[in-house]
Design a protein around this motif. Structure first.
Motif, PDB file in Angstrom:
ATOM      1  N   LYS A  79       0.811  -1.222   0.000  1.00  0.00           N
ATOM      2  CA  LYS A  79       0.000   0.000   0.000  1.00  0.00           C
ATOM      3  C   LYS A  79       0.838   1.262   0.000  1.00  0.00           C
ATOM      4  N   GLN A  80       2.153   1.091  -0.166  1.00  0.00           N
ATOM      5  CA  GLN A  80       3.077   2.226  -0.207  1.00  0.00           C
ATOM      6  C   GLN A  80       2.883   3.139   1.010  1.00  0.00           C
ATOM      7  N   LEU A  81       2.905   2.531   2.182  1.00  0.00           N
ATOM      8  CA  LEU A  81       2.696   3.276   3.419  1.00  0.00           C
ATOM      9  C   LEU A  81       4.005   3.854   3.937  1.00  0.00           C
ATOM     10  N   HIS A  82       3.887   4.950   4.652  1.00  0.00           N
ATOM     11  CA  HIS A  82       5.049   5.589   5.252  1.00  0.00           C
ATOM     12  C   HIS A  82       5.296   5.113   6.675  1.00  0.00           C
ATOM     13  N   CYS A  83       4.237   4.675   7.352  1.00  0.00           N
ATOM     14  CA  CYS A  83       4.372   4.239   8.738  1.00  0.00           C
ATOM     15  C   CYS A  83       3.370   3.135   9.036  1.00  0.00           C
ATOM     16  N   VAL A  84       3.842   2.094   9.724  1.00  0.00           N
ATOM     17  CA  VAL A  84       2.980   0.981  10.122  1.00  0.00           C
ATOM     18  C   VAL A  84       3.249   0.673  11.591  1.00  0.00           C
ATOM     19  N   THR A  85       2.194   0.484  12.350  1.00  0.00           N
ATOM     20  CA  THR A  85       2.324   0.114  13.750  1.00  0.00           C
ATOM     21  C   THR A  85       1.455  -1.100  14.024  1.00  0.00           C
ATOM     22  N   THR A  86       1.348  -1.488  15.276  1.00  0.00           N
ATOM     23  CA  THR A  86       0.523  -2.643  15.644  1.00  0.00           C
ATOM     24  C   THR A  86      -0.077  -2.421  17.022  1.00  0.00           C
ATOM     25  N   ASN A  87      -0.885  -3.357  17.473  1.00  0.00           N
ATOM     26  CA  ASN A  87      -1.535  -3.240  18.776  1.00  0.00           C
ATOM     27  C   ASN A  87      -0.542  -3.503  19.910  1.00  0.00           C
ATOM     28  N   ILE A  88      -0.794  -2.878  21.041  1.00  0.00           N
ATOM     29  CA  ILE A  88       0.040  -3.040  22.225  1.00  0.00           C
ATOM     30  C   ILE A  88      -0.766  -3.794  23.279  1.00  0.00           C
ATOM     31  N   VAL A  89      -0.189  -4.866  23.809  1.00  0.00           N
ATOM     32  CA  VAL A  89      -0.879  -5.706  24.789  1.00  0.00           C
ATOM     33  C   VAL A  89      -0.019  -5.829  26.041  1.00  0.00           C
ATOM     34  N   LEU A 124       7.239   0.928  12.278  1.00  0.00           N
ATOM     35  CA  LEU A 124       7.946   0.675  11.029  1.00  0.00           C
ATOM     36  C   LEU A 124       7.805   1.906  10.151  1.00  0.00           C
ATOM     37  N   PHE A 125       8.931   2.485   9.749  1.00  0.00           N
ATOM     38  CA  PHE A 125       8.911   3.719   8.971  1.00  0.00           C
ATOM     39  C   PHE A 125       9.600   3.526   7.631  1.00  0.00           C
ATOM     40  N   ASP A 126       9.029   4.136   6.607  1.00  0.00           N
ATOM     41  CA  ASP A 126       9.723   4.251   5.332  1.00  0.00           C
ATOM     42  C   ASP A 126      10.948   5.132   5.587  1.00  0.00           C
ATOM     43  N   THR A 127      12.138   4.608   5.336  1.00  0.00           N
ATOM     44  CA  THR A 127      13.365   5.316   5.694  1.00  0.00           C
ATOM     45  C   THR A 127      13.461   6.678   5.016  1.00  0.00           C
ATOM     46  N   LYS A 128      13.119   6.734   3.746  1.00  0.00           N
ATOM     47  CA  LYS A 128      13.187   7.999   3.016  1.00  0.00           C
ATOM     48  C   LYS A 128      12.246   9.030   3.625  1.00  0.00           C
ATOM     49  N   LEU A 148       6.088  12.676  15.798  1.00  0.00           N
ATOM     50  CA  LEU A 148       6.569  12.340  14.456  1.00  0.00           C
ATOM     51  C   LEU A 148       5.496  11.633  13.638  1.00  0.00           C
ATOM     52  N   SER A 149       4.876  10.614  14.221  1.00  0.00           N
ATOM     53  CA  SER A 149       3.932   9.795  13.448  1.00  0.00           C
ATOM     54  C   SER A 149       2.686  10.559  13.034  1.00  0.00           C
ATOM     55  N   LYS A 150       2.284  11.589  13.791  1.00  0.00           N
ATOM     56  CA  LYS A 150       1.083  12.333  13.426  1.00  0.00           C
ATOM     57  C   LYS A 150       1.285  13.180  12.172  1.00  0.00           C
ATOM     58  N   GLN A 151       2.530  13.283  11.708  1.00  0.00           N
ATOM     59  CA  GLN A 151       2.808  14.011  10.477  1.00  0.00           C
ATOM     60  C   GLN A 151       2.578  13.160   9.228  1.00  0.00           C
ATOM     61  N   VAL A 152       2.317  11.879   9.439  1.00  0.00           N
ATOM     62  CA  VAL A 152       2.077  10.966   8.321  1.00  0.00           C
ATOM     63  C   VAL A 152       0.626  11.089   7.863  1.00  0.00           C
ATOM     64  N   ALA A 153       0.418  11.168   6.568  1.00  0.00           N
ATOM     65  CA  ALA A 153      -0.937  11.278   6.015  1.00  0.00           C
ATOM     66  C   ALA A 153      -1.741  10.021   6.314  1.00  0.00           C
ATOM     67  N   ARG A 154      -3.045  10.180   6.469  1.00  0.00           N
ATOM     68  CA  ARG A 154      -3.913   9.044   6.811  1.00  0.00           C
ATOM     69  C   ARG A 154      -3.798   7.897   5.814  1.00  0.00           C
ATOM     70  N   ASN A 155      -3.708   8.218   4.548  1.00  0.00           N
ATOM     71  CA  ASN A 155      -3.663   7.169   3.527  1.00  0.00           C
ATOM     72  C   ASN A 155      -2.286   6.532   3.392  1.00  0.00           C
ATOM     73  N   ARG A 156      -1.336   7.013   4.194  1.00  0.00           N
ATOM     74  CA  ARG A 156      -0.004   6.421   4.190  1.00  0.00           C
ATOM     75  C   ARG A 156       0.341   5.792   5.541  1.00  0.00           C
ATOM     76  N   PHE A 157      -0.688   5.547   6.349  1.00  0.00           N
ATOM     77  CA  PHE A 157      -0.493   4.999   7.695  1.00  0.00           C
ATOM     78  C   PHE A 157      -1.287   3.701   7.818  1.00  0.00           C
ATOM     79  N   GLY A 158      -0.701   2.696   8.463  1.00  0.00           N
ATOM     80  CA  GLY A 158      -1.396   1.425   8.614  1.00  0.00           C
ATOM     81  C   GLY A 158      -1.182   0.795   9.980  1.00  0.00           C
ATOM     82  N   ILE A 159      -2.132  -0.043  10.373  1.00  0.00           N
ATOM     83  CA  ILE A 159      -2.042  -0.812  11.618  1.00  0.00           C
ATOM     84  C   ILE A 159      -2.155  -2.285  11.255  1.00  0.00           C
TER      85      ILE A 159
END
Length: 205
Positions: A79-89, A124-128, A148-159
């Protein structure tokens, strides 16, 4: 995995972390670098990255599923995302610890509707893109990952599902009310950069 470079930013720990890390050199391409505050250590590690993506992990997390990193990279690529995170347990904490982390996960999903955020526990961040944004603000001592992460556009962010386990050490040191209050104040002040530059005594007990 054995060829993937792993950098551990050590902030002058006294528990033998460097020696423990280097004991895995026979099966991992692992090195220890100088650290400091989280933003400093993360930036120093990212500066050495030569891969399309860089994954930031906190020291006290454990992968909840062995495929979570692979699936995060696949999601970012597809999906050509700039940032991906996951759930915290919080696996071993009290019921209140678990409720608060579950609330964090809920807020994270809801943030996809407006301004998504990730925590440094798994980011996980796109290095560029990371370098384009200037990395973590080293003048910030609290919520530098959120900033930092809030600067990523919604369509470039994934969980990605899978999650990571964390401890309840911060709740034990600071108390549940104070941590929850800081989280809510951070969410309310997402637009106010001066808020993040103030000393919130997050690292003091």
């Amino acid at each position: 995995m054995s060829s993937t470079r792993v950098l551990v930013a050590d902030a002058s720990s006294t528990d033998g972390t460097p020696a423990i890390v280097l004991s895995f050199r026979d099966c991992l391409n692992v090195s220890v670098i100088g650290g400091g505050m989280p933003s400093v250590g993360r930036n120093q590690g990212a500066a050495l990255a030569e891969t399309p993506y860089v994954l930031f992990l906190d020291a006290d997390i454990e992968l909840a599923h062995p495929s979570v990193i692979r699936r995060a990279v696949e999601l970012a690529q597809s999906k050509q995302l700039h940032c991906v995170t996951t759930n915290i347990v919080c696996r071993d904490g009290s019921w209140l610890d678990k409720v608060l982390y579950a609330s964090n996960d809920l807020f994270q999903y809801l943030s996809l509707l407006h301004r998504p955020f990730a925590t440094g526990m798994f980011m996980l961040f796109d290095t560029k893109k990371f370098r384009e944004l200037g990395g973590f603000n080293e003048q910030v001592f609290f919520a530098e990952d959120y900033l930092l992460s809030k600067q990523v556009a919604r369509n470039r962010f994934g969980i990605v599902r899978g999650g990571v386990y964390t401890t309840n050490r911060r709740f034990q040191k600071m108390g549940h009310f104070r941590v929850a209050r800081l989280f809510l104040k951070t969410a309310v002040n997402y637009w106010n950069e001066n808020y993040f530059l103030r000393d919130h005594k997050y690292w003091q007990t």
